[in-house]
Design an enzyme around this catalytic site. Structure first.
Site, PDB file in Angstrom:
ATOM      1  N   HIS B 182       0.835  -1.209   0.000  1.00  0.00           N
ATOM      2  CA  HIS B 182       0.000   0.000   0.000  1.00  0.00           C
ATOM      3  C   HIS B 182       0.871   1.261   0.000  1.00  0.00           C
ATOM      4  O   HIS B 182       0.685   2.164  -0.822  1.00  0.00           O
ATOM      5  CB  HIS B 182      -0.904  -0.051   1.244  1.00  0.00           C
ATOM      6  CG  HIS B 182      -1.783   1.142   1.451  1.00  0.00           C
ATOM      7  ND1 HIS B 182      -3.155   1.102   1.294  1.00  0.00           N
ATOM      8  CD2 HIS B 182      -1.504   2.424   1.812  1.00  0.00           C
ATOM      9  CE1 HIS B 182      -3.668   2.292   1.550  1.00  0.00           C
ATOM     10  NE2 HIS B 182      -2.687   3.119   1.877  1.00  0.00           N
ATOM     11  N   GLU B 183       1.836   1.300   0.912  1.00  0.00           N
ATOM     12  CA  GLU B 183       2.658   2.514   1.030  1.00  0.00           C
ATOM     13  C   GLU B 183       3.506   2.729  -0.217  1.00  0.00           C
ATOM     14  O   GLU B 183       3.634   3.847  -0.714  1.00  0.00           O
ATOM     15  CB  GLU B 183       3.541   2.439   2.280  1.00  0.00           C
ATOM     16  CG  GLU B 183       2.784   2.394   3.596  1.00  0.00           C
ATOM     17  CD  GLU B 183       1.728   3.477   3.731  1.00  0.00           C
ATOM     18  OE1 GLU B 183       1.880   4.551   3.136  1.00  0.00           O
ATOM     19  OE2 GLU B 183       0.720   3.229   4.427  1.00  0.00           O
ATOM     20  N   HIS B 186       1.668   4.287  -3.029  1.00  0.00           N
ATOM     21  CA  HIS B 186       1.509   5.749  -2.974  1.00  0.00           C
ATOM     22  C   HIS B 186       2.644   6.433  -3.746  1.00  0.00           C
ATOM     23  O   HIS B 186       2.451   7.489  -4.353  1.00  0.00           O
ATOM     24  CB  HIS B 186       1.495   6.241  -1.523  1.00  0.00           C
ATOM     25  CG  HIS B 186       0.154   6.122  -0.865  1.00  0.00           C
ATOM     26  ND1 HIS B 186      -0.994   6.669  -1.398  1.00  0.00           N
ATOM     27  CD2 HIS B 186      -0.235   5.511   0.292  1.00  0.00           C
ATOM     28  CE1 HIS B 186      -2.027   6.418  -0.611  1.00  0.00           C
ATOM     29  NE2 HIS B 186      -1.602   5.709   0.423  1.00  0.00           N
ATOM     30  N   GLU B 206      -6.206   6.426  -2.510  1.00  0.00           N
ATOM     31  CA  GLU B 206      -6.187   5.419  -1.446  1.00  0.00           C
ATOM     32  C   GLU B 206      -6.586   4.048  -1.967  1.00  0.00           C
ATOM     33  O   GLU B 206      -6.005   3.030  -1.597  1.00  0.00           O
ATOM     34  CB  GLU B 206      -7.142   5.842  -0.323  1.00  0.00           C
ATOM     35  CG  GLU B 206      -6.492   6.645   0.751  1.00  0.00           C
ATOM     36  CD  GLU B 206      -5.261   5.960   1.315  1.00  0.00           C
ATOM     37  OE1 GLU B 206      -5.322   4.759   1.634  1.00  0.00           O
ATOM     38  OE2 GLU B 206      -4.216   6.613   1.426  1.00  0.00           O
ATOM     39  N   HIS B 279      -9.761   7.684   3.173  1.00  0.00           N
ATOM     40  CA  HIS B 279      -9.758   6.245   3.454  1.00  0.00           C
ATOM     41  C   HIS B 279     -11.165   5.688   3.597  1.00  0.00           C
ATOM     42  O   HIS B 279     -11.360   4.488   3.565  1.00  0.00           O
ATOM     43  CB  HIS B 279      -8.981   5.946   4.735  1.00  0.00           C
ATOM     44  CG  HIS B 279      -7.550   6.355   4.675  1.00  0.00           C
ATOM     45  ND1 HIS B 279      -7.137   7.646   4.872  1.00  0.00           N
ATOM     46  CD2 HIS B 279      -6.428   5.637   4.426  1.00  0.00           C
ATOM     47  CE1 HIS B 279      -5.829   7.711   4.766  1.00  0.00           C
ATOM     48  NE2 HIS B 279      -5.368   6.520   4.486  1.00  0.00           N
TER      49      HIS B 279
END
Lengths: 103, 357
Positions: B182-183, B186, B206, B279
């Protein structure tokens, strides 16, 4: 007294965002704040009252999944004030207060 | 210490951070440190903090312009010539100064982050043909033990940062492979569409991180689209007290409103609050992707993720895109990737969450 000059009655602190996207909130009577929390609050208000200070506080968390805080102050005369604070400038005593909230 | 992807027990190759065109004379970390220094008067600290904010803004702008202007040409270079990304691990030692101290002797948690991050890079390379977050081998930097009992992980525009959790709500944030995916995603989004982190574009930003994080986790565990665990976000970071309350994840892409989610989300476009946190509203595109992948069957890291990647890297995807724009681009991409059947499945998935494609 707060830096704004009005007698603080109550504080509501909300934490949003983070990878979890959780919203946590906590309320405290002004009299229940610790000395460290009061000091941190006064410092925040001084920062917010400086030119461009409020915008700098709100923007202080670049990137994604950062935590953001909203502080709502209610004064004894009924007036209210809100501050948005990015996590990079959130003083630890107040961040810890937000952490004490449960979902 | 710098670790390379081929340094399994650690550390067979050392390489310095590759030089980049950073033209700021004072590093942000130094500015931040002084901005938080209580021994400096308030006015000076405010000026320093304003400089930090402006520096980050300019850095982001410059990167966005560079990326937008050179994207296609850079892709060609990346395919031919870019090295694989190196990893760099740092220990914040429970402070908040980034990146922290370079790790000389990595303990178990650092090795875990290193291994999972290497797998994310491998997933992006093998499945999507992408070389790191910028498609040019951008080094992957991770800082652990950020802050005290810090209940979060984030991408700060340059690197990944992980807290240890408070042990009540969350455990160590790197324990879910999908969180690392996920990170890192980004970083990909920052280098592609740069979806603005607010409103529907923020929710799409997100959602892309959840989608690629979840599919990375499925790929890692060899789960097909019928495995419910593969659609959970943050299943490994819920601390025992909240597990005991019945929470098993942050989010569930298949059932975003489920009670086992610590952060339940709306599933239908008609249910979203435009002012809600990004989110929260990401549940709608999350579910659309999960339904699309399940309709195609098999493994989500086949046609389904390729379609979403086509959209994520499509220059027509505007930085302030709304759900319907993303949906239309995905239906077109599905037709190119999988023909009429995939196109119909994609359109149906969006329709089920109330978004017209």
């Amino acid at each position: 007294m707060t830096a704004a000059g009005a007698l603080l009655s109550q504080l509501r602190l909300e934490r949003r965002g983070g990878v979890a996207g959780l919203k946590l909130s906590v309320e405290r009577e002004a009299a229940a704040l610790t000395a460290a929390q009061r000091h941190a609050l006064d410092q925040l208000l001084r920062q917010a009252d400086a030119p461009g200070g409020a915008a700098a506080l709100a923007a202080a968390a670049p990137g994604a999944d950062r935590l953001h805080y909203r502080l709502q102050l209610t004064h004894a005369d009924g007036s209210q004030r809100s501050l948005d604070i990015g996590e990079d400038l959130m003083p630890e005593p107040l961040a810890a207060l937000a952490r004490s909230a449960t979902t | 210490m710098t670790l390379s992807p081929n340094g399994s027990a650690g550390l067979t190759r050392t390489s310095a951070l590759r030089p980049r065109c950073h033209c700021f004379i004072i590093p942000s970390a130094v500015l931040r440190r002084y901005a938080a220094d209580a021994s400096i008067d308030d006015e000076t600290r405010q000026r320093l903090q304003a400089t930090v904010v402006e520096t980050e803004r300019l850095r982001g702008l410059r990167e966005a312009y560079r990326s937008a202007g050179l994207r296609d040409a850079d892709r060609l270079v990346a395919e031919v010539d870019a090295p694989a990304p190196s990893q760099h691990l740092f220990d914040c030692k429970n402070r908040k100064a980034l990146p922290g101290k370079a790790v000389a002797r990595p303990a178990a948690e650092f090795k875990k982050v290193f291994d999972t991050t290497a797998k994310v890079a491998e997933f992006y390379l093998k499945v999507l043909g992408r070389n790191s977050v910028d498609n040019k081998g951008f080094d992957l930097n991770s800082s652990l033990h950020y802050g005290v009992a810090y209940d979060n992980a984030f991408w700060n525009g340059n690197q990944m940062v992980y807290g240890d959790g408070d042990g009540k709500l969350f455990t160590q944030m790197y324990l879910s492979p999908d969180v690392i995916g996920h990170e890192l995603t980004h970083g990909v989004t920052q280098n592609e569409s740069a979806l603005r982190y607010e409103n529907e574009s923020g929710a799409l930003n997100e959602s892309l991180s959840d989608v690629f994080g979840a599919v990375f986790n499925q790929w890692l565990n060899h789960w097909d689209v019928t495995e419910p665990l593969g659609w959970l976000i943050g299943a490994g970071i819920i601390a025992p007290p909240y597990q005991a309350k019945g929470y098993s994840c942050l989010r569930d892409m298949l059932t975003p409103g489920a009670q086992h989610c610590l952060s339940p989300q709306p599933e239908l476009y008609s249910q979203i609050d435009p002012s809600a946190d990004v989110h929260e509203n990401s549940g709608v595109p999350n579910k659309a992707f999960a339904l699309f992948a399940q309709a195609l069957g098999g493994q989500a890291w086949g046609t389904a993720i390729l379609v979403w990647y086509d959209v994520a890297t499509n220059r027509a995807l505007r930085s302030d895109a709304r759900f319907s724009e993303f949906a239309k681009l995905s239906v077109a991409a599905a037709k190119k990737r999988g023909g009429a059947k995939a196109q119909a499945a994609c359109r149906a998935a969006w329709k089920k969450v109330g978004v017209k494609a």
